[in-house]
Scaffold this motif. Structure first.
Motif, PDB file in Angstrom:
ATOM      1  N   ASP A  96     -14.508  20.353 -39.453  1.00 38.90           N
ATOM      2  CA  ASP A  96     -15.269  18.986 -40.761  1.00 38.90           C
ATOM      3  C   ASP A  96     -14.114  19.517 -41.878  1.00 38.90           C
ATOM      4  N   SER A  97     -13.748  17.511 -42.054  1.00 42.26           N
ATOM      5  CA  SER A  97     -13.652  17.318 -43.375  1.00 42.26           C
ATOM      6  C   SER A  97     -13.605  16.412 -44.197  1.00 42.26           C
ATOM      7  N   GLU A  98     -13.372  15.879 -45.248  1.00 40.92           N
ATOM      8  CA  GLU A  98     -13.946  15.513 -45.880  1.00 40.92           C
ATOM      9  C   GLU A  98     -13.158  13.833 -46.220  1.00 40.92           C
ATOM     10  N   ASP A  99     -11.643  13.736 -46.286  1.00 45.05           N
ATOM     11  CA  ASP A  99     -10.281  12.947 -47.009  1.00 45.05           C
ATOM     12  C   ASP A  99     -10.237  11.721 -46.089  1.00 45.05           C
ATOM     13  N   GLY A 100     -10.748  10.557 -45.979  1.00 42.87           N
ATOM     14  CA  GLY A 100     -10.504   9.595 -44.736  1.00 42.87           C
ATOM     15  C   GLY A 100     -10.088  10.118 -43.648  1.00 42.87           C
ATOM     16  N   PHE A 101      -9.852  10.050 -42.587  1.00 41.88           N
ATOM     17  CA  PHE A 101     -10.298  10.333 -41.080  1.00 41.88           C
ATOM     18  C   PHE A 101     -10.466  10.719 -39.622  1.00 41.88           C
ATOM     19  N   PRO A 102      -9.564  11.541 -40.426  1.00 43.23           N
ATOM     20  CA  PRO A 102      -9.748  11.123 -39.718  1.00 43.23           C
ATOM     21  C   PRO A 102      -9.797  10.954 -39.130  1.00 43.23           C
ATOM     22  N   ASP A 103      -9.825  11.964 -38.929  1.00 40.04           N
ATOM     23  CA  ASP A 103      -9.306  12.449 -36.892  1.00 40.04           C
ATOM     24  C   ASP A 103     -10.736  12.236 -37.106  1.00 40.04           C
ATOM     25  N   ILE A 104     -10.694  11.880 -35.426  1.00 42.48           N
ATOM     26  CA  ILE A 104     -12.137  11.647 -35.582  1.00 42.48           C
ATOM     27  C   ILE A 104     -12.668  13.450 -35.801  1.00 42.48           C
ATOM     28  N   ASP A 105     -11.480  14.629 -34.954  1.00 39.10           N
ATOM     29  CA  ASP A 105     -12.114  16.001 -35.581  1.00 39.10           C
ATOM     30  C   ASP A 105     -11.488  16.687 -35.001  1.00 39.10           C
ATOM     31  N   GLU A 106     -10.963  17.253 -35.162  1.00 38.71           N
ATOM     32  CA  GLU A 106      -9.933  19.219 -34.753  1.00 38.71           C
ATOM     33  C   GLU A 106     -10.224  19.390 -33.631  1.00 38.71           C
ATOM     34  N   PRO A 107      -9.114  19.741 -32.845  1.00 36.98           N
ATOM     35  CA  PRO A 107      -9.258  20.344 -31.856  1.00 36.98           C
ATOM     36  C   PRO A 107      -9.837  21.940 -31.727  1.00 36.98           C
ATOM     37  N   ALA A 108     -10.349  22.589 -31.381  1.00 29.71           N
ATOM     38  CA  ALA A 108     -10.781  23.953 -31.221  1.00 29.71           C
ATOM     39  C   ALA A 108      -9.127  24.761 -31.719  1.00 29.71           C
ATOM     40  N   ASP A 109      -8.212  24.353 -31.009  1.00 27.91           N
ATOM     41  CA  ASP A 109      -7.583  24.916 -30.740  1.00 27.91           C
ATOM     42  C   ASP A 109      -6.263  24.800 -32.361  1.00 27.91           C
ATOM     43  N   GLY A 110      -6.734  23.807 -33.237  1.00 24.70           N
ATOM     44  CA  GLY A 110      -6.203  22.918 -34.444  1.00 24.70           C
ATOM     45  C   GLY A 110      -5.045  22.254 -34.299  1.00 24.70           C
ATOM     46  N   THR A 111      -4.060  21.670 -32.759  1.00 22.16           N
ATOM     47  CA  THR A 111      -4.048  20.605 -32.624  1.00 22.16           C
ATOM     48  C   THR A 111      -3.604  19.947 -33.983  1.00 22.16           C
ATOM     49  N   VAL A 112      -2.797  18.545 -34.316  1.00 23.87           N
ATOM     50  CA  VAL A 112      -2.529  18.312 -35.220  1.00 23.87           C
ATOM     51  C   VAL A 112      -2.765  16.626 -34.888  1.00 23.87           C
ATOM     52  N   GLU A 113      -4.135  15.883 -35.305  1.00 21.10           N
ATOM     53  CA  GLU A 113      -4.233  14.719 -35.101  1.00 21.10           C
ATOM     54  C   GLU A 113      -3.185  13.828 -34.902  1.00 21.10           C
ATOM     55  N   PRO A 114      -2.567  12.676 -33.875  1.00 21.71           N
ATOM     56  CA  PRO A 114      -1.987  12.226 -34.102  1.00 21.71           C
ATOM     57  C   PRO A 114      -1.735  10.689 -35.383  1.00 21.71           C
ATOM     58  N   LYS A 347      -7.584   0.889 -20.402  1.00 20.93           N
ATOM     59  CA  LYS A 347      -6.607   1.848 -20.398  1.00 20.93           C
ATOM     60  C   LYS A 347      -6.268   2.794 -21.832  1.00 20.93           C
ATOM     61  N   PRO A 348      -6.986   3.819 -21.041  1.00 23.36           N
ATOM     62  CA  PRO A 348      -7.003   4.809 -22.553  1.00 23.36           C
ATOM     63  C   PRO A 348      -5.533   5.155 -23.173  1.00 23.36           C
ATOM     64  N   ASP A 349      -5.643   4.886 -24.952  1.00 24.80           N
ATOM     65  CA  ASP A 349      -3.845   4.702 -25.164  1.00 24.80           C
ATOM     66  C   ASP A 349      -3.967   6.843 -25.825  1.00 24.80           C
ATOM     67  N   LEU A 350      -3.243   6.303 -26.333  1.00 25.37           N
ATOM     68  CA  LEU A 350      -2.401   7.909 -26.990  1.00 25.37           C
ATOM     69  C   LEU A 350      -3.703   8.403 -27.448  1.00 25.37           C
ATOM     70  N   MET A 351      -4.357   8.261 -28.497  1.00 32.06           N
ATOM     71  CA  MET A 351      -4.969   8.858 -28.931  1.00 32.06           C
ATOM     72  C   MET A 351      -6.361   9.253 -27.760  1.00 32.06           C
ATOM     73  N   ILE A 352      -6.629   8.770 -27.177  1.00 31.13           N
ATOM     74  CA  ILE A 352      -7.548   9.695 -25.974  1.00 31.13           C
ATOM     75  C   ILE A 352      -7.099  10.219 -25.200  1.00 31.13           C
ATOM     76  N   GLN A 353      -5.926   9.915 -24.601  1.00 27.30           N
ATOM     77  CA  GLN A 353      -5.452  10.894 -23.869  1.00 27.30           C
ATOM     78  C   GLN A 353      -4.801  12.428 -24.714  1.00 27.30           C
ATOM     79  N   TRP A 354      -4.618  12.368 -25.992  1.00 32.65           N
ATOM     80  CA  TRP A 354      -4.274  13.277 -26.967  1.00 32.65           C
ATOM     81  C   TRP A 354      -5.736  13.957 -27.057  1.00 32.65           C
ATOM     82  N   THR A 355      -6.991  13.336 -27.086  1.00 36.91           N
ATOM     83  CA  THR A 355      -8.469  14.297 -27.191  1.00 36.91           C
ATOM     84  C   THR A 355      -8.970  14.310 -26.291  1.00 36.91           C
ATOM     85  N   VAL A 356      -8.178  14.149 -24.749  1.00 37.62           N
ATOM     86  CA  VAL A 356      -8.585  14.389 -23.423  1.00 37.62           C
ATOM     87  C   VAL A 356      -7.316  15.941 -23.427  1.00 37.62           C
TER      88      VAL A 356
END
Length: 613
Positions: A96-114, A347-356
């Motif tokens: 969880d974080s509180e500042d702006g994105f965003p992200d939907i959420d961070e993965p368990a492995d800690g990779t950074v969101e695009p 078509k899944p975009d890059l963000m969806i591919q990254w999420t998967v």
């Protein structure tokens, strides 16, 4: 394939139990009575199914759609999901974080969101202050023209900001919508909300422009962030009725979502309906985000409403559902939603591919992840700039040092800041500290706009690899180089001390940071310490951090309760009244926490029986 055929395909692919059928039938009737949201909004018209039908059925019928409740902190309103803001914070186990994105959420492995905008496309509409600027030659010229004004606003003390505006105009400089849009966008990006609100107040008072609904909405947004929802609602009543429309109310709704205020969000939504304002994709996505954080059982209500209103899912809608499935480790359900997208030729975009990809990695499905990463690379990775910065940390999460090196060699010639940051993170994830340091030094040499957030990327590498001495020296270098030490830097330093066992130092730093008035510490800073105290069974300090977390305004999240309860369980101490504490805050346990509560109850019974022995 039409939506009906897609739904049928999903039905054939998923064996339904009697319970599943009953749930599906309930959804079709729209019989939801659990919240104000559901009143009068979900009555289904027989036989009318839109694209949501396939998603809705798939979402319901794939396993455990409501079995887990994950928490989020992200607002998608006028904020950019930049990796520096939402980068992996080890110690924040639920990310969880509180500042702006965003992200939907961070993965368990800690990779950074695009580094990509993920707000709903309806947020910015032509004609208002909130317009997003394109990178056209004309806008680049505008940026150069108005940059002195922006810099003067940033440097000026709060009490003299108005003088900056007056001087700018008196000197004959232009201050039209283009200039205003650029200033507002950059003040928001820097989270200088007080100055942004001062700017809007001055514009309105001096009638520099004729305010439109988006301009009033921008002011509502700033008031929400600075003074709270109640004052924003009072301001809305002062807006001319002709400009008090869906954009204003969706702005208020999005801020309710940002603060996880379920009651107020549903109240605002029902006000939108009562006023006869349109129910838009943005509104539906905001509700999905909120329920994803605090009550996943209500997500199907939103999908059913979208179906009734014939609102087609956006890419963000799909990603929210995919992310929910991935977090529940329901890979099959996640893939079924992807199949629905493909059946509908979305078509899944890059963000969806990254999420998967991140959930494949966290589930140990490395072969599937590798196949997807190759697909993300495309035919020519040299030209696929957008994918490169995403692929670096993903390959690192797979332990693919050769692929990290291969892509980094391609990145070197472009000298892009975000690729440097992705490479630093990737090498750090692989434990290759020297490579990460080398990339950082190269970045410092070739990039002219390096800021504190770029230093923080390497500081996090030191923290994640428990390099205390290097981290301390680097923190000193940051200060010597004139870097602003703000919440992100505090977060990295707190994590550094906590990961290397210096909890007292980390606690002291958090206390000092929380006493500053300009910016509060990140949610993850508190969670890092709460996690460590929980592991040790240190109830006293865990309770202290839990209360400080609430005092900082981080409420409505389940994970702090999980960590606190675990502190009691690890200490073999009875957590009397813990269920009542949660009930008072309207917190519902997920599956994992239910197991914790069972263990806590067993401990209480055991100690009670001991009294009779």
């Amino acid at each position: 394939m039409g939506s009906g055929m897609a739904m049928s395909a999903l039905r054939r692919a998923t064996a339904l139990s009697a319970r599943d059928h009953s749930i599906s039938n309930m959804m079709a009737r729209g019989s939801f009575n659990g919240s104000e949201l559901s009143r009068n909004s979900l009555v289904h018209e027989k036989g009318k199914f839109c694209l949501c039908s396939g998603i809705l059925e798939n979402y319901l019928l794939s396993k455990s759609y409501s079995s887990r409740c994950y928490n989020f902190e992200r607002s998608f309103l006028w904020s950019r999901n930049i990796s520096s803001n939402v980068g992996a914070r080890s110690g924040e186990k639920d990310n969880d974080s509180e500042d702006g994105f965003p992200d939907i959420d961070e993965p368990a492995d800690g990779t950074v969101e695009p580094d990509e905008e993920v707000e709903n496309e309806e947020l910015y509409t032509e004609g208002g202050i909130l317009d997003i600027e394109s990178d056209s030659v004309g806008n680049r010229s505008l940026k150069n023209t108005v940059e002195p004004l922006l810099e003067a606003i940033i440097r000026a003390p709060r009490h003299s900001v108005n003088d900056v505006f007056i001087k700018w105009v008196e000197e004959g400089n232009s201050l039209g919508r283009g200039e205003i849009s650029h200033v507002m966008l950059n003040l928001r990006k820097r989270r200088l909300y007080t100055k942004a609100l001062q700017f809007l107040d001055w514009l309105e008072a001096n009638k520099r422009i004729e305010f439109m609904e988006h301009d009033y909405a921008s002011r509502v947004n700033m008031i929400c962030k600075l003074d709270g929802l109640q004052k924003a609602e009072h301001y809305i009543q002062k807006i001319p009725v002709s400009h008090r429309g869906e954009v204003v109310y969706r702005t208020l709704l999005a801020n309710c979502v940002t603060t996880n205020n379920l009651r107020k969000a549903e109240e605002v939504f029902n006000r939108i309906k009562d006023l006869g304002l349109p129910i838009t994709k943005f509104i539906c996505n905001q509700l999905l985000m909120l329920y994803k954080r605090v009550d996943q059982k209500k997500m199907p209500e939103v999908l059913a409403m979208m179906e009734k209103e014939n609102i087609k899912p956006t890419l963000l809608t799909y990603r929210l559902l995919i992310d929910t499935k991935g977090r529940a480790n329901d890979i099959s359900g996640m893939e079924q939603i992807i199949d629905t997208m493909k059946a509908e030729e979305v078509k899944p975009d890059l963000m969806i591919q990254w999420t998967v990809a991140k959930y494949y990695i966290s589930a140990g499905l490395n072969q599937k992840a590798e196949t997807l990463l190759k697909e993300m690379e495309g035919d020519d990775i040299q030209k696929n700039y957008v994918a490169r910065k995403v692929l670096l940390p993903l390959y690192a999460a797979l332990g693919k040092a050769d692929d990290v090196g291969r892509i980094w060699e391609i990145c070197k010639s472009s000298q892009r800041l975000d690729e440097y940051l992705a490479a630093i993170e990737a090498w750090g994830k692989l434990g290759n500290i020297e490579e990460a340091e080398e990339v950082f030094e190269d970045m410092i040499k070739v990039c002219t706009k390096v800021s504190a957030r770029h230093y923080i990327t390497l500081l996090k590498v030191y923290a994640n690899n428990k390099c205390l001495s290097k981290g301390k020296d680097f923190a000193k270098r940051m200060m010597d180089d004139g870097c602003h030490i703000g919440p992100a830097a505090w977060d990295a330093l707190i994590n550094l001390y906590a990961e290397t066992g210096e909890l007292e130092k980390a606690d002291s730093l958090l206390r000092q940071a929380s006493q500053r008035t300009e910016n509060k510490p990140h949610y993850s800073s508190y969670m890092t310490l709460l996690d460590k105290y929980s592991e040790k069974g240190d109830i006293q300090n865990a309770e202290k951090i839990f209360q400080r977390l609430r005092q900082a305004g981080y409420v409505g999240r389940l994970k702090p309760y999980q960590y606190l309860l675990q502190a009691y369980n690890n200490a073999k101490a009875p957590a009397y009244g813990f269920r009542d504490r949660m009930k008072a805050e309207n917190m519902r346990p997920n599956r994992a926490m239910t197991a914790q509560l069972v263990a806590a109850d067993a401990l209480i019974r055991s100690q009670t029986l001991d009294l009779f022995d």
